[in-house]
Structures are given as C-alpha cells and as structure tokens.
Design an enzyme around this catalytic site. Structure first.
Site, PDB file in Angstrom:
ATOM      1  CB  SER A  49      50.626  31.032  37.513  1.00 20.33           C
ATOM      2  OG  SER A  49      51.724  32.057  37.570  1.00 20.33           O
ATOM      3  CG  ASP A  84      45.785  29.307  38.216  1.00 21.31           C
ATOM      4  OD1 ASP A  84      44.752  28.335  37.733  1.00 21.31           O
ATOM      5  OD2 ASP A  84      45.900  30.394  37.647  1.00 21.31           O
ATOM      6  CG  HIS A  85      46.092  27.187  34.062  1.00 19.24           C
ATOM      7  ND1 HIS A  85      45.482  26.548  33.223  1.00 19.24           N
ATOM      8  CD2 HIS A  85      45.484  28.205  34.449  1.00 19.24           C
ATOM      9  CE1 HIS A  85      44.558  27.167  33.020  1.00 19.24           C
ATOM     10  NE2 HIS A  85      44.324  28.193  33.883  1.00 19.24           N
ATOM     11  N   GLY A 178      43.591  36.959  30.418  1.00 22.65           N
ATOM     12  CA  GLY A 178      43.770  38.347  29.936  1.00 22.65           C
ATOM     13  C   GLY A 178      42.963  39.233  29.608  1.00 22.65           C
ATOM     14  CG  HIS A 207      40.521  28.689  34.595  1.00 23.93           C
ATOM     15  ND1 HIS A 207      41.730  28.768  35.113  1.00 23.93           N
ATOM     16  CD2 HIS A 207      39.792  27.743  35.185  1.00 23.93           C
ATOM     17  CE1 HIS A 207      42.126  27.780  35.786  1.00 23.93           C
ATOM     18  NE2 HIS A 207      41.074  27.248  36.062  1.00 23.93           N
ATOM     19  N   GLY A 208      39.852  32.874  33.778  1.00 28.81           N
ATOM     20  CA  GLY A 208      39.516  34.260  33.139  1.00 28.81           C
ATOM     21  C   GLY A 208      38.510  35.005  33.376  1.00 28.81           C
ATOM     22  CG  ASN A 229      40.557  30.689  38.602  1.00 35.14           C
ATOM     23  OD1 ASN A 229      39.985  30.449  39.535  1.00 35.14           O
ATOM     24  ND2 ASN A 229      41.290  29.937  38.061  1.00 35.14           N
ATOM     25  CB  VAL A 230      39.994  37.510  39.735  1.00 38.70           C
ATOM     26  CG1 VAL A 230      40.487  38.994  39.800  1.00 38.70           C
ATOM     27  CG2 VAL A 230      38.612  37.362  39.912  1.00 38.70           C
TER      28      VAL A 230
END
Length: 288
Positions: A49, A84-85, A178, A207-208, A229-230
């Site tokens: 990130s 990421d993002h 989260g 994601h998530g 994604n982890v």
C-alpha cells in the site's frame, strides 16, 4: 523470480484457483510470505500500500528489500511486487521504482476520469511489461484513509474498464477492508456473475479477503475471482503470536528482548498462515 502478475493470474483464471496477494509491511513480512509460498510451491503477489511504501522508506527501498531477500532465500516461485490501491502519482512512482505490477484505484473519481487515468496508466505500464489492476466501485471499510461503503460495482462500468486492456479488475461485491462486522451481509454472487459476464471473463480481484468465510472465497473463485487480497489476517496472526510470547514472559528470559527473538514467533505465525491459506483457501499450492 520477479515477474508481472499477468501470466500467473491468467493461469489461475483458467484453472479456477486464485493467486494470493499478501500485503507486506516490513522485512519480517517479506521473509515469512516468500518462505511460505516457496514451501507450498505457490505463485504470489506481494502487495504494497502507499502507506506501507512510506513506512518502508520509499518504493525503491521496497523493491531492493524484496529482490535481495528473494535472492538470498533462493526463491524459485513466481513473485510479483504490486502497488495496492495506488493513486495516479503512486502508480507512476512505482512503475519508475521497478515494481512489476501496479493497481490504479480511480474508484473515487467520477467514472469518465477513472477511465481516462486508467487508460494512461495501462499504456505506460504495458510499454514496460508491467501488469495493471484497476478498480470500479469502492470496496467497503478503510484502506490508507480512503473510506468506502462497499457498494456493488456497476457491471456496465466494469465492462468498460475491462475493455481498456486492464489485466485484472477489482470490483466491489460487498467485500470490506479490515475486520468484518457481525451484521455483514456476505458477498453478492449474483453481482459477481453479472460482472464476469460483462467483462468477457476478465480475471477479477477480491479485496478484503481477510475474514471472508472459506466457502464464500471458494465460491467466488469458481465464479471468476483469480486474485484474493489478504492483509488484516496476517497482521492479526503476527499480533497474537507476539502477545503470547510477551505474556509468557519470554521477552524477560535471557536475551528474549532481542528483536530477532521478539519478532520470530510472529514471523513464524505469518508463514504458517500463508501455507495454510495457499493449501486450503486459494488452491494455489503446487501451481508455481
């Protein structure tokens, strides 16, 4: 070897398994994830990130750490370093720094601007052999200060972004970054099927991935999700193992306070979780 994520994702899509993106936060994370993926013979995407990139003293330092650790450990499975993002500038910076894959997240822009910026990033990245992920529809929860309600992505918009030539597409299907709240409604498989149809079978990204029940993850993979994604899950494993070490007073025994000893239980816990998820969640073991 460090590669773009395109080939591994396309193989996963054809084979109905998923490539894990495990986010890295420091040296221990890089070591544990690479060892876990080598042990299970799994391809992997190391997610970074913008916040983690800043914490690790810049994208060039991240690339250097990953390359050096990768070579020192003798890693032979395919490894991608992925933003990421990413913001527009973040994507440009990571392309410059030597990342092998980037995500441009323009989901907070109006759709036309998201398309225009996505197009530019795709053209630049592809000219350098770098894979690209884009996003349509926000993902729930919070990621590096960007908050979204986790709306369901519009299949038509997904189709339009897929047509730009993006390598894989993140689309909101009720997933959240989260910890998942107790009243979470679950993934929308109907929406996932519509998105997969509208994108002509483009590999999709979930994601998530931390905290989604295994059966929902597996069903999503069967419907076209090829990358999961982890991040939170590994952070929780690390924290629990570190807490146990300190609560048992091991940091007070001998030189147990030495950071190499203090961080080892958490690092080992990350590796164990990676091996477990590769085998039992994503189906990517022995796919390298």
């Amino acid at each position: 070897m460090l590669v773009s994520a395109t080939e591994m994702i396309n193989k996963a899509h054809e084979g109905h398994y998923a490539i894990p993106q495990y986010n890295i936060n420091n040296m221990e994370w890089i070591i544990a994830i690479l060892k876990g993926c080598q042990a299970t013979n799994s391809p992997v995407i190391l997610g970074v990130s913008e916040g983690a990139g800043k914490y690790m003293q810049g994208y060039k330092n991240v690339v250097g750490m990953v390359k050096n650790i990768h070579d020192k450990l003798g890693i032979t499975v395919p490894v991608a370093i992925h933003l990421d993002h990413g913001s527009y500038q973040g994507a440009l910076d990571c392309i410059e720094a030597g990342f092998t894959s980037v995500m441009f997240d323009g989901s907070h822009f109006d759709f036309e601007e998201n398309v225009a910026k996505s197009k530019e990033i795709i053209a630049l990245a592809h000219s350098k052999g770098i894979s690209v992920e884009c996003e349509v529809g926000g993902i729930g929860g919070e990621e590096d200060g960007v908050v979204s309600n986790g709306e369901l992505a519009d299949p038509e918009e997904c189709g339009a972004v897929a047509a730009l030539g993006v390598d894989f597409l993140a689309a909101g299907i009720g997933n959240i970054h989260g910890k998942y709240p107790a009243n979470w409604a679950g993934l929308s498989f109907d929406q996932l099927e519509k998105i997969q149809a509208s994108t002509n079978g483009k590999p999709l990204v979930l994601h998530g991935g931390s905290g989604i029940p295994a059966e929902q993850v597996k069903k999503a993979i069967s419907l076209g999700v090829s990358k999961v994604n982890v991040n939170t899950e590994l952070q929780l494993e690390f924290a629990a193992a570190t807490r146990k070490y300190i609560e048992e007073g091991k940091d007070q025994a001998g030189k147990g306070y030495d950071p190499r000893k203090l961080l080892k239980p958490g690092t080992d816990a990350i590796q164990a979780k990676v091996e477990d998820m590769n085998k039992n969640y994503f189906g990517c073991a022995d796919k390298a």
